[in-house]
Design an enzyme around this catalytic site. Sequence first.
Site, PDB file in Angstrom:
ATOM      1  CB  CYS A 140      -2.411  -2.994   5.007  1.00 27.02           C
ATOM      2  SG  CYS A 140      -4.096  -2.341   4.848  1.00 27.02           S
ATOM      3  CE  LYS A 176      -3.757  -4.271   1.239  1.00 32.42           C
ATOM      4  NZ  LYS A 176      -4.654  -3.262   1.797  1.00 32.42           N
ATOM      5  CG  ASP A 223      -2.003  -1.079   1.142  1.00 30.03           C
ATOM      6  OD1 ASP A 223      -1.935  -1.933   0.244  1.00 30.03           O
ATOM      7  OD2 ASP A 223      -2.901  -1.090   2.016  1.00 30.03           O
TER       8      ASP A 223
END
Length: 198
Positions: A143, A110, A27
């Site tokens: 995450c 995702k 991310d």
Amino acid sequence: MQVSLPNIERVERVALPARESAIIVVDMQNDFVKPGGKLVVPSAAKTIEPIRRLLEKARRRGVKVFYTQDTHYEGDPEFAIWGEHVRFGTWGWEIIEELRPQEGDIVVRKTRYDGFYGTPLDDLLKVYGIRNLVIVGTVANICVLHTAGSAALRWYKVIVPEDGISALNDFDFHAALRQISFLYKGTIVKSVDGVEFQ
Ligand code: ZN
């Protein structure tokens, strides 16, 4: 409340077989990293250079590079928790320029914290015979932690360089390291420079 930090075991170096190892960059998108982003983690900026060095070293050794890209669409229930972020197709959704994926890298979109949940990541890792995952990116206790935990539950070996992850505060950062090392038996390396590929 005074919180005492448990000891977290850290190593100086770790040597990994290049062919059975991969990097997962979690991310590192404009909304999380760049000024003007919608959910910025201020300390993420200082992880860009270490991650860049790690990727350079990995690519030189033929180590496979994966990215997760948090991706939401109109009306996503996560917007109720975090506000709107990384909406598909926006500037904030894009992976930052400094770490732009290169030819041969794999980007996995995702929709939740876990890079494995509802994605082909596990299958792709198996296709390439990968057993060791060096996980970097943000957010350490969200995450990164969920992806590391999900990897460990599947018996991948998890390696996390401390200078490659970031969180909103020290407690969250240490909580992530503690869970990764204590619960998931991952290896915490002090720096990306201590990660070697053979
Ligand atoms: Zn999200």
